[in-house]
Scaffold this active site. Structure first.
Site, short mmCIF file in Angstrom:
data_model
loop_
_atom_site.label_atom_id
_atom_site.label_comp_id
_atom_site.label_asym_id
_atom_site.label_seq_id
_atom_site.Cartn_x
_atom_site.Cartn_y
_atom_site.Cartn_z
CG ASP A 45 5.68 11.45 -2.24
OD1 ASP A 45 6.03 10.41 -1.66
OD2 ASP A 45 4.54 11.93 -2.13
CD GLU A 204 3.70 4.14 -3.40
OE1 GLU A 204 2.60 4.71 -3.56
OE2 GLU A 204 4.11 3.78 -2.28
#
Length: 529
Positions: A45, A204
């Site tokens: 991420d 997301e």
């Protein structure tokens, strides 16, 4: 000028040859190009910013601490670790492993001379960390205790109003909050600004982009981690309505699920996108894609058919940052000659000074035999494992250790978590070299260690080596003289953890409930091809 340029590339080529022989993965090819991934390690991420001529990247940590690594680069290709946002999460529960918990998908921004990192833990709430210098201490603020939030990103509008964009665990809608200017207080309960589960499922990893030509932009991956894509959303007002476009997907390339990352511009006006690729037991490794703006939308990668959706590149010319910088890679090997622990190391829980010392033996790290009686010494509940990320598709890790055991059953050695480990173990009569195998049991548990191979020895000093092959299989060897190595046992498969890849490192453990004065000294940890 041409002669000088040729000389520079010749010198860089020589440097690349030297470094590539010593390092296990070097993305800079020394000829003005790079290869993906730019970091073959689990920096999940990622988010990135540029401040002046410096680039900073942060990534998820989950249960591993110190948490949220901070990396630095001058050219978006060559990266080194410079810090962590926190040494330990300021909550009691993180003194023990919390698999799947901890910091998820941080965002990093720079505003009015201050660096900000926002992150959520899925069961604890929203945190913000700030500093004037990313190489120095970050101040961590617990903004809001709440369950079920994820992936926050701040934005300061032109009028000074601060906002926070975030999602819900389980990949929920894009929710926008107003924030105080200092970023420490949310001012409302939030407004859903985008949700379309048919077009953009599993949304997301939200990241606000720069406001551009009257539009507000944010990016978000959708479609799931292994197979999804990168989408971008824009609107004339910050609350929408937003229109969307898919700007990057796998296409005909071998780079699956290319998404979740940061879009950044260079000082020369180029645009680049950093994202991850899911590689199973290797974790989520980091890629760099060229980007450009077309008809008011960013296009990431190479748009082969001109439809506005790019595909990832495997090799490409390096970003133009106005200057050529030396080749660099994140730290791996450690001779333990410093008075502080290397930035490449993390524990499975909040660091505890009782677990280790760097002054017990000169040029070595001493790990104490911490009692971990639950589940017969299972690594799932052991916070005191000193670990680092897998750093290449194939590599070897070697260590030398001297065991000073106090209780029978105490062991010290070299581990691949999750998967298997080799150790020197004190028996009732004499020592043993043992390979143990650990398989996953659900998301957050491991089966108790199962002995896979062993031999008796009277040695107190041993050398251990693990060879990780491209398919994630591990081969263990040992030596009693540091010269001749012998294989023990069969091949063992590395597995992914809870949201993280396998890790490799060293340990000293007491699998009983009895207190112990035992310890092990590790002279080095060396990573080679």
């Amino acid at each position: 000028m041409k002669t000088m340029t040729k000389l520079v590339f010749t010198l860089l080529g020589l440097l690349y040859t030297t470094l590539s022989s010593a390092q296990v993965w070097v993305p800079d090819q020394g000829d003005g190009t790079f290869k993906n991934p730019i970091i073959y390690a689990d920096y999940s991420d990622p988010d990135v910013i540029r401040v002046g001529t410096d680039y900073y990247m942060v990534a998820s940590s989950f249960t591993c601490q110190p948490g949220i690594p901070v990396l630095h680069s001058k050219d978006l290709v060559n990266w080194t670790l410079i810090n962590h946002v926190y040494q330990a999460l300021p909550l009691e529960r993180y003194k023990e492993p919390q698999h799947g918990q901890g910091a998820w998908a941080p965002s990093i921004r720079f505003h009015n001379g201050t660096y900000y990192v926002y992150f959520c833990t899925p069961e604890d709430g929203l945190f913000m960390a700030s500093t004037k210098d990313p190489r120095k201490k970050w101040e961590v603020t617990f903004v809001k205790p709440v369950k079920g939030w994820e992936d926050p990103c701040p934005f300061w509008d032109e009028d000074g109003q601060a906002y926070l964009l975030r999602g819900k665990v389980g990949a929920g809608p894009a929710i926008l909050h107003k924030m105080s200017t200092d970023g420490k207080t949310l001012l409302d309960e939030g407004t859903t600004i985008y949700e379309d589960k048919a077009k953009q499922p599993s949304l997301e990893g939200f990241k606000f982009l720069d406001k551009r030509e009257g539009y507000y932009y944010f990016s978000a991956p959708a479609g799931g981690v292994p197979t999804g894509w990168q989408a971008v959303f824009r609107a004339k007002t910050i609350y929408g309505p937003y229109e969307e476009r898919i700007v990057l997907r796998q296409g005909k390339t071998p780079i699956n699920g290319p998404h979740q990352g940061g879009l950044v511009s260079t000082q020369t006006g180029e645009w680049w996108f950093i994202h991850f690729q899911d590689k199973g037991s290797y974790g989520r490794i980091v890629h760099l894609q060229p980007a450009s703006w077309k008809d008011g939308w960013p296009v990431m990668g190479v748009d082969v058919d001109g439809d506005g959706t790019g595909e990832p590149v495997l090799t490409y010319k390096k970003p133009n940052v106005g200057k050529t910088y030396p080749i660099a890679v994140p730290q791996t090997s450690d001779e333990f000659s410093s008075t502080t622990l290397g930035l490449q190391w993390q524990w499975q829980a909040a660091p505890n000074k009782a677990w280790y010392t760097l002054t017990g033996k000169k040029g070595a790290i001493r790990l104490t035999a911490v009692s971990v009686p639950t589940d017969s010494g299972s690594f799932a509940v052991a916070g005191n494992l000193l670990l680092q990320k897998f750093m290449a598709p194939t590599f070897s890790a070697t260590t030398k250790l001297e065991l000073h055991a106090d209780e029978a059953g105490e062991r010290a050695g070299l581990a691949v978590v999750n998967g298997s480990f080799i150790c020197l173990e004190k028996g009732k009569a004499n020592n043993r070299i043992v390979i143990y195998q650990q398989r996953r049991k659900g998301w957050d548990k491991l089966y108790p260690p199962v002995e896979a191979a062993s031999l008796k020895t009277d040695a107190q000093v041993v050398w251990f080596r693990v060879r990780v092959n491209e398919n994630g299989t591990c081969v263990y060897t040992y030596s009693l003289d540091g010269d001749r190595y012998q294989e023990l046992g069969s091949n063992y498969k590395a597995e992914r953890g809870t949201w993280i890849g396998s890790k490799v490192g060293i340990f000293c453990i007491n699998p009983t409930s009895r207190a112990s004065k035992g310890f092990a000294d590790f002279d080095y940890f060396r990573v080679d091809k």
